[in-house]
Design an enzyme around this catalytic site. Structure first.
Site, mmCIF file in Angstrom:
data_model
loop_
_atom_site.group_PDB
_atom_site.id
_atom_site.type_symbol
_atom_site.label_atom_id
_atom_site.label_comp_id
_atom_site.label_asym_id
_atom_site.label_seq_id
_atom_site.Cartn_x
_atom_site.Cartn_y
_atom_site.Cartn_z
ATOM 1 C CB CYS A 70 -0.955 0.006 1.188
ATOM 2 S SG CYS A 70 -0.142 -0.029 2.799
ATOM 3 C CG HIS A 111 15.978 0.273 -0.572
ATOM 4 N ND1 HIS A 111 15.539 1.437 0.027
ATOM 5 C CD2 HIS A 111 14.895 -0.243 -1.213
ATOM 6 C CE1 HIS A 111 14.258 1.626 -0.244
ATOM 7 N NE2 HIS A 111 13.842 0.609 -0.991
#
Length: 365
Positions: A70, A111
């Protein structure tokens, strides 16, 4: 045996002149920090689109993993051919460069490690992302898009995320988007004990939302889903009433708070529908919180008198306040990430050295 290859002889004489190849790995994506929700939903992965997106991306790299939640859409590439940004924008057909970040090599691996640990989430330390990364990797593997490098990095990211959660306490007193949405409802309505909540969706996020609503004292919850059976299963498991999607407008007048967490290719609720519901509950406002990406509640709802519409970006202040107690755990969490990435790079250097030795052996024959 005499070495026939001058490059091989030079490597043996001066190995420091021939540094190992960099980690052939990159990530390109956008998230809640780089793009507002109206931009993020342009790069959302809708139902049925994943195969086409991965087929496009596989033309630009040997190994591909797609992570879509989301709050983020990211593409991880290994064995890269061409420009990662062009590959990303071509997959969705939008010029998104000003909102995209690109990391390469060990920075790209770091990351992903931070993402899996929940350190890059809107809700720092949230646990749902760990499962989302695992499923993204499994999907890549099932399609034959995960090879040696992607497998190693994804497994390392999942292991690092598990270490961060178990060793730092960062995920104690879990804070999630779902819990933030419920807290927003409490701020708007006060005690939720005598309120009726309506959840749009029956997936993982909807289940978390219903759990938090129950913990907040809500006794009456209506679960609405396109698949009536899934709505029934969730309602029976956690307590609530199931409602098929075609009866949404009949159930809507009962709702004091609506929390939308469903994947749909279009808006499922519009201004006129909310206005009609409010006429049946005079003097009683309705609070609607859309935590779906793409959004499924039409923004025009905010223009309806008595309707108060919020989206993911509106949860930021609540999340920031709730995370103050976790700040002390961040240095230890970041240290675990650095240690884990260093371990990955040691593996990479060893692997590169083995490849060089094989090359030297072939060159000497």
């Amino acid at each position: 045996m005499t070495l026939a290859c001058p490059t091989a002889r030079a490597f043996l004489a001066h190995p420091q002149v021939f540094p190992p190849a960099p980690l052939d790995f990159a990530v390109v994506g956008l998230n809640h920090q780089t793009a507002p929700v109206e931009v993020r939903e342009r790069a959302a992965v809708r139902a049925g689109e994943e195969d086409a997106i991965l087929t496009h991306l596989s033309r630009h790299a040997r190994e591909v993993m797609l992570l879509a939640t989301c709050n983020r859409t990211e593409v991880y590439l290994a064995g890269i051919q061409g420009d990662p940004v062009s590959a990303f924008e071509g997959a969705w057909g939008h010029a998104l460069d000003e909102h995209l970040y690109v990391y390469r090599g060990d920075e790209a691996a770091a990351h992903l490690y931070r993402v899996a640990a929940g350190l890059d989430s809107l809700v720092i330390g949230e646990t749902q992302i760990q499962g989302q990364v695992k499923r993204a990797w499994q999907a890549a593997h099932a399609r034959g898009l995960a090879g040696t490098l992607l497998n190693k990095i994804a497994q390392g990211a999942l292991a690092a995320g598990k270490r961060v959660r178990s060793e730092t306490g960062l995920s104690d007193k879990v804070v999630s988007v779902s819990s933030a949405a419920v807290e927003l409802a409490q701020a708007a309505l006060g005690d939720l004990g005598n309120r009726t909540a309506l959840i749009l969706g029956a997936g993982e996020t909807a289940e978390l939302t219903l759990t938090h609503l129950r913990a907040a004292g809500v006794r009456d919850v209506i679960v609405v889903n396109r698949t009536a059976e899934r709505a029934r299963q969730l309602a029976e498991r956690l307590g609530g009433r199931a409602c098929a999607a075609e009866y949404l407008h009949e159930a809507l007048p009962e709702a004091d708070v609506v929390i939308a967490s469903s994947a749909a290719p279009h808006y499922v609720l519009h201004g006129p529908g909310v206005q009609a519901a409010l006429t049946q509950r005079p003097e009683r406002p309705m609070f609607l919180i859309d935590i779906s990406v793409p959004r499924i509640l039409n923004p025009e709802i905010n223009q309806v008198p008595g309707a108060h519409l919020y989206n993911l970006d509106d949860l930021t202040a609540i999340v920031s306040r709730n995370l103050q107690s976790r700040r002390a755990a961040l240095p230890q969490a970041e240290a675990i990430i650095r240690e884990s990435v260093a371990e990955l790079m040691r593996w990479h250097l060893t692997r590169e050295a083995q490849l060089v030795r094989r090359g030297l052996a072939l060159a000497s024959d």
